[in-house]
Design an enzyme around this catalytic site. Structure first.
Site, PDB file in Angstrom:
ATOM      1  N   HIS A 153      18.818 -16.869  -6.598  1.00  0.00           N
ATOM      2  CA  HIS A 153      17.998 -17.532  -5.584  1.00  0.00           C
ATOM      3  C   HIS A 153      18.831 -18.413  -4.655  1.00  0.00           C
ATOM      4  CE1 HIS A 153      14.971 -16.346  -8.486  1.00  0.00           C
ATOM      5  NE2 HIS A 153      13.980 -16.829  -7.743  1.00  0.00           N
ATOM      6  N   SER A 195       5.976  -7.786  -2.607  1.00  0.00           N
ATOM      7  CA  SER A 195       6.343  -6.419  -2.217  1.00  0.00           C
ATOM      8  C   SER A 195       7.256  -6.476  -0.996  1.00  0.00           C
ATOM      9  CB  SER A 195       5.078  -5.619  -1.856  1.00  0.00           C
ATOM     10  OG  SER A 195       4.141  -5.600  -2.905  1.00  0.00           O
ATOM     11  N   GLU A 196       8.500  -6.851  -1.216  1.00  0.00           N
ATOM     12  CA  GLU A 196       9.399  -7.059  -0.072  1.00  0.00           C
ATOM     13  C   GLU A 196       9.599  -5.782   0.736  1.00  0.00           C
ATOM     14  OE1 GLU A 196       9.934  -8.215  -3.092  1.00  0.00           O
ATOM     15  OE2 GLU A 196       9.861 -10.385  -2.747  1.00  0.00           O
ATOM     16  N   GLU A 251       5.006 -13.720   1.233  1.00  0.00           N
ATOM     17  CA  GLU A 251       4.392 -14.099  -0.031  1.00  0.00           C
ATOM     18  C   GLU A 251       4.015 -15.584   0.020  1.00  0.00           C
ATOM     19  OE1 GLU A 251       7.574 -12.791  -2.620  1.00  0.00           O
ATOM     20  OE2 GLU A 251       7.400 -10.796  -1.718  1.00  0.00           O
TER      21      GLU A 251
END
Ligand SMILES: Cc1ncc(C[n+]2csc(CCOP(=O)(O)OP(=O)(O)O)c2C)c(N)n1
Lengths: 313, 327
Positions: free
Chosen positions: B126, B56-57, B26
């Site tokens: 994160h 869209s991992e 990304e």
């Protein structure tokens, strides 16, 4: 498929009398005989694990495979025996794989759901293969223009996010991806009406992907319809969704059919097998008997083989 | 040279050398060059093969697997390693299984890069160190970025395995210098393991992969100065399979006390796997059970003071070792 299964006098009086060709009909009958043999072997406790037969859907890969090139990739799923047999016509290798005997395509490691041979690959997690097929399509677009990746998927699998991630990428990047949807109206025990909002056509449209609905089981007609569309996937490198309205005649895997017998009976009456038996009273019984005899012989021979060897074990 | 530059140079060298290598992720294309700028410049030089993807991992990991299946090489950047959870199926059920489940070995040359770890205030989703969730999957190898291992060599090793690899990159390393340790410590690297030591036999061995190595090093310094405790630090490049415990033998035999540091929370961890292997190998001669040092169990807070308190750091390592050795 909606054509009434009425007996016809002479085969030539049927407008579709030339369809299917003997070779196609024999292949469909071979797949049918193979699947029936599997259920029989399971019933007798001779097979390990589980299997999902494509009874009723045999004509789909038979029709599609003729539109593919050997260098195209095919991604199959849990219900993939027909996909494999239409590509390789190798019931012995497949049965040996399912039974773990010598000569198994994947040494008996993959079994019914995990098969790889040349450019054919199946795997048992729903939806997982769509991104992978998109990756292969990306490779093909650059390295082998004109080739495509074809992925078979069931209607129930449209519940998986991987499908849409792959649709989005395939449309954005212009990938030669042919998605063949076998919409048999049911996913395991859940009817499509209870697992799918909207429609498969609508979902393809949301990504700007062309969609074609196929309702017939006449392989010649299917190919005639799809041929120019599949050519476009190759020449323009764009994805295409082809949705077959089809029927699953057997249980989901083995012995797990919760549908009322009446409903299954209705499906049987629309089956390509019944239609062809009625339409081709001359050649059908002969080809069917040949297919069954062939599979009987294959099964007897494979069952007599030694267990498969795997260097990884 | 900074670690980020070394990593960027490694990717550039690989793209130049391998015409079938793709880098996907990304926001990886220029001018943005990735959330941590690791891919900066790459798409300018290799526009066909360095591709920014949708968020869209799962799909980008699957696309990488499809490329690998076709004989290409692929590197995926997961923007934050926490999101590798969304790619887990592709790694766990597809890419790693494909290496062997089709009965013969299928080479799958793909690397999923995961920036991990806290210390930057990015908050609970994160900042995690998810290494432990990927340990023990047959056919999936795990590596960790370190200032002591040249990244080009590490990538070459990962691709040479011909099986999917996950490369964990502690974000706090990106801005650090490659390779340096200050005297009196010295560093040497062999067999994939960097060894930071003093002259003479140590009182204990610390095993700490890339992201926590410098915290271990700081603790070693304060333990030396304040307590006269000497430590040898071992920094492995490959976390799993951890199939060469003999590489650690000389040091473990000499010190008889081993500490494993990881930034993750405790429970089912990589360190537990290492401890198990070392116990099997050295049980009779260890002076203490192998001791694991972790971050606190709980989410990783955003506020700097709370985050500092949660994450494993120099003082956690120092005090754990001091207590174990001095009581
Ligand atoms: C991710 C995932 N979830 C659940 C299953 C179990 N499962 C196998 S087949 C199936 C139904 C699939 O339905 P559909 O896609 O319509 O294909 P069909 O079986 O009708 O051919 C399910 C739920 C699976 N294999 N993978």
């Amino acid at each position: 498929m909606t054509r009434p299964a009425t007996a016809v006098q002479g085969e030539t009086s049927d407008p579709a009398a030339s369809s299917p060709q003997d070779a196609d009909l024999s292949l469909m009958l071979m797949i049918r005989a193979f699947e029936l043999k599997l259920l029989d072997l399971y019933g007798r406790g001779l097979l390990n694990g589980t299997t999902h037969t494509c009874l009723g859907q045999e004509y789909v890969p038979v029709a599609v495979e003729a539109l593919l090139d050997r260098r195209d990739h095919v991604f199959s799923n849990h219900r993939g025996h027909g996909h494999y047999l239409a590509r390789f016509r190798d019931p012995a290798g497949l049965l040996a794989e399912i039974m773990g005997r010598e000569g198994a395509v994947c040494a008996g490691v993959g079994g019914s759901q995990h098969i790889r041979r040349d450019r054919f690959l199946s795997t048992g997690v729903q939806g997982e293969s769509l991104p992978v097929a998109a990756g292969v399509a990306l490779h093909l677009k650059r390295a082998e223009p004109g080739r495509l990746a074809c992925v078979y998927v069931g209607d129930g699998t449209f519940g998986e996010g991987a499908v849409y991630e792959a649709f989005n990428i395939a449309a954005l990047w212009g990938l030669p991806l042919l998605v063949v949807v076998e919409n048999n109206g049911i996913a395991q025990s859940t009817p499509t009406s209870r697992h799918l909002a909207g429609s498969i056509a609508g979902r393809a449209a949301a990504f700007g992907i062309d969609h074609r609905l196929v309702e017939t089981s006449d392989v010649t007609e299917i190919r005639r319809t799809l041929e120019p569309l599949v050519s476009r996937v190759r020449s323009r490198a764009t994805p295409l969704v082809v949705e077959f309205v089809t029927r699953r005649l057997g249980p989901h895997s083995k012995g797990d059919d919760t549908r009322p017998a009446r409903a299954v009976q209705d499906l049987r009456e629309q089956d390509w097998y019944a239609r062809c038996a009625a339409a081709f009273p001359g050649r059908f019984p002969r080809l069917d008997a040949e297919a069954r005899a062939h599979i009987d012989a294959v099964a007897a021979e494979v069952m007599a083989r030694a267990p498969s060897q795997w260097e990884g074990s | 040279m900074r670690v980020a530059e070394n990593l960027n140079a490694a990717l550039a060298a690989l793209l130049a050398r391998e015409p079938n290598l793709y880098v996907l992720g990304e926001d990886v294309v220029d001018p943005y060059g990735g959330a941590f700028k690791i891919t900066r410049g790459l798409s300018t030089d290799f526009p066909d093969r360095v591709l920014s993807t949708p968020i869209s991992e799962n799909a980008i990991t699957g696309v990488a697997a499809g490329l690998a299946l076709s004989g290409d090489l692929a590197i995926v950047e997961i923007m934050f390693g926490d999101f590798a959870a969304l790619a887990f199926d592709q790694l766990f059920n597809f890419a790693s299984k494909s290496v062997s489940m089709y009965g013969s070995r299928l080479p799958m040359r793909m690397v999923v890069r995961c920036p991990v770890g806290g210390g930057r205030g990015y908050g609970p989703t994160h900042s995690q160190s998810p290494q432990k969730h990927f340990v023990g999957i047959p056919g999936l190898a795990l590596y960790e970025l370190s200032p002591f291992h040249d990244n080009l060599a590490v990538f070459e090793e990962m691709f040479a395995r011909e099986e999917p690899c996950v490369f964990f990159e502690d974000k706090v390393l990106y801005t650090r210098q490659m390779g340096a340790v200050e005297p009196p410590f010295s560093v040497e690297t062999s067999g994939g393991v960097a060894r930071v030591s003093l002259d003479g036999p140590p009182d204990c061995v610390i095993i700490a992969p890339g992201g926590v190595a410098h915290r271990a090093l700081a603790a070693m310094r304060s333990l030396l100065v304040e307590e006269e405790i000497t430590c040898t630090l071992l920094v492995p490049s490959r976390l799993y399979p951890f199939d060469q415990p003999d590489v650690f033998d000389v040091d473990v035999r000499a010190a008889r006390r081993v500490f494993v540091v990881e930034e993750s929370t405790a429970g089912g961890t990589w360190g537990a796997e290492v401890a198990h292997l070392l116990h099997r190998r050295h049980w009779g001669r260890l002076a203490l059970p192998v001791t694991l040092i972790h971050s606190l169990g709980g989410v990783i807070p955003t506020a700097a003071h709370l985050e500092r308190a949660a994450l494993v750091n120099e003082s956690t390592i120092h005090s754990t070792i001091r207590e174990a050795l001095r009581g």
